[in-house]
Design a protein around this motif. Sequence first.
Motif, short mmCIF file in Angstrom:
data_model
loop_
_atom_site.label_atom_id
_atom_site.label_comp_id
_atom_site.label_asym_id
_atom_site.label_seq_id
_atom_site.Cartn_x
_atom_site.Cartn_y
_atom_site.Cartn_z
N GLU A 62 12.58 -43.90 -2.53
CA GLU A 62 13.86 -44.03 -1.82
C GLU A 62 14.15 -45.48 -1.44
O GLU A 62 15.29 -45.94 -1.51
CB GLU A 62 13.86 -43.16 -0.57
N VAL A 63 13.15 -46.21 -1.05
CA VAL A 63 13.37 -47.57 -0.55
C VAL A 63 12.87 -48.64 -1.52
O VAL A 63 12.81 -49.82 -1.17
CB VAL A 63 12.68 -47.76 0.83
N LEU A 275 7.14 -54.13 15.03
CA LEU A 275 7.08 -52.88 15.78
C LEU A 275 7.84 -51.77 15.05
O LEU A 275 7.38 -50.63 14.95
CB LEU A 275 7.70 -53.07 17.17
N CYS A 276 8.98 -52.15 14.52
CA CYS A 276 9.82 -51.19 13.81
C CYS A 276 9.10 -50.63 12.58
O CYS A 276 9.05 -49.41 12.38
CB CYS A 276 11.12 -51.87 13.40
N VAL A 277 8.52 -51.50 11.77
CA VAL A 277 7.87 -51.02 10.54
C VAL A 277 6.66 -50.17 10.85
O VAL A 277 6.41 -49.14 10.21
CB VAL A 277 7.51 -52.20 9.60
N PHE A 284 8.64 -41.37 9.68
CA PHE A 284 9.40 -40.88 8.53
C PHE A 284 8.52 -40.38 7.38
O PHE A 284 8.79 -39.30 6.84
CB PHE A 284 10.37 -41.96 8.03
N PRO A 285 7.49 -41.10 6.98
CA PRO A 285 6.61 -40.54 5.94
C PRO A 285 5.93 -39.24 6.39
O PRO A 285 5.73 -38.33 5.58
CB PRO A 285 5.58 -41.65 5.72
N GLY A 474 7.19 -50.31 4.74
CA GLY A 474 6.35 -49.21 5.21
C GLY A 474 6.82 -47.86 4.71
O GLY A 474 6.01 -46.99 4.36
N LEU A 475 8.14 -47.67 4.64
CA LEU A 475 8.68 -46.39 4.19
C LEU A 475 8.47 -46.17 2.70
O LEU A 475 8.49 -45.03 2.23
CB LEU A 475 10.17 -46.30 4.53
#
Length: 539
Positions: A62-63, A275-277, A284-285, A474-475
């Motif tokens: 997806e990403v 922090l976000c990643v 999400f995973p 990360g996603l």
Amino acid sequence: MTQTIQKTLRDSAGMRWTALLLLALAMFCSYIFMDILSPIKDLMQETRGWDSTAFGTMQGSEVFLNVFVFFLIFAGIILDKMGVRFTAILSAAVMLVGACIKWYAVTESFIGSGLETWFTNNLNYIPIFEELGVSPFYEGMPASAKFAACGFMIFGCGCEMAGITVSRGIVKWFKGREMALAMGSEMALARLGVATCMIFSPFFAKLGGSISVSRSVAFGVVLMCIALIMTIVYFFMDKKLDSQTGEAEEKDDPFRIKDLGQILTSSGFWLVALLCVLYYSAIFPFQKYAVNMLQCNLTLTAPAEGTFWAGDSVTIVQYIIMLVVAGFGFASNFQKSKGRQYGMLALSIIALITYCYMGYMRQSAESIFAVFPLLAVLITPILGSYVDHKGKAASMLILGSLLLIACHLTFAFILPMFKGNAVGGIIIAYTTILVLGSSFSLVPASLWPSVPKLVDAKVIGSAYALIFWIQNIGLWLFPLLIGKVLDDTNPGVTDPTKFDYTAPLVMLACLGVAALILGFVLKVVDKKKGIGLEEPNIK
């Protein structure tokens, strides 16, 4: 006097919240499609031959273009140069195209087609990407998974572009007002898409007693058409706002590469981005495997055929109850009368207990996990309002990380101890899922409203794009890693309900530990440099 005060659409609370609703509904639809195959992972293995590695590789695709072709960076530039209106419609159209491709990939028509033959014989080796170990395909990957991955890549470009567009749109309509509440509310509504997906994806796949995974994806495609309509309506509202304010969004100062230096030299920006990643990579995973994890760790006995609990109508009833939970819980935050507020809250809690009981009676892993966003819908507006009026955004990120670690470790070590205990296992599962959902609500309420404090307004679109790009690394990586770890730690296991999920869950808990450390560092940096993350948005 009224004309003096209320000059534009955004000065009207009703109109700016309507604009928010349009954007949130578009994201609601995209969240459903994003995880449309997650609750039917077992069916994908049984009907299309996707093992955990194939499933994880497809989900991570997806990403892929966002990360390795830097599409998100270009999306940020497009947003800064072309404005919210154009980018919103573009993102919805791109998502729809990708969704249609993914749908065709899992249809019966694809099986035996010339396209299936081509994908079987090609894309087994991608130069450079293969050497770097980041290829979105591999030798032996099912053709349907490869083609679905291609569609999902295109969808992902539109979805992440939509994400940064919505963030920019909220800043435009709510800056100086209840911005954290708006962002938290948008994410609360959008995340109902996760619950909707968990409820209806298996429902459509098994509708009428015959299994067809393509029906689930077709449901998602219809919703992406609705998302496109929502963005078109928003286009006209936003255009009207610009005509009132005299702002020519499309004529902002041109984007310059050197503007990125202003973003990249901010230590606060990097801490928020990392922090976000870390945080989103642990959420999400996990969503993509959560239903299968519950299937492997809970003792579920299918209800007897012909009973209400085994029928199709129970799905509709349970979803209506879910909407009652979300609707009354969300609305309770906006009641001025304490009596009405507590009354709505009580109805929401009663409906939540009813929903959980129905999930237990259905013995359905997907309906159990569907409670994930419900507590978030209730408390995200509270948290957003708190950040608006009291601050403490960095502290909330620390709390969210602590809850994240506790939940993943509970899934890894405590839930398996209740295997064989039908009631105890489901109670542990429900409790942990609800806490994880509340943890998830801490991030949008505190992290996203902090970005405008870190960078100049002119490059805020690019700032969001950079954060999303880092997040997307990360996603992409962790769905793939979870799939590979599952296959490597479960050699010879062919039953999709017999996997041991301990290793992947510990890996996700470690991400929470890293996020916790960064949260403390961010708080120190904020105090030292006076960034203002702990200060309220409304002063």
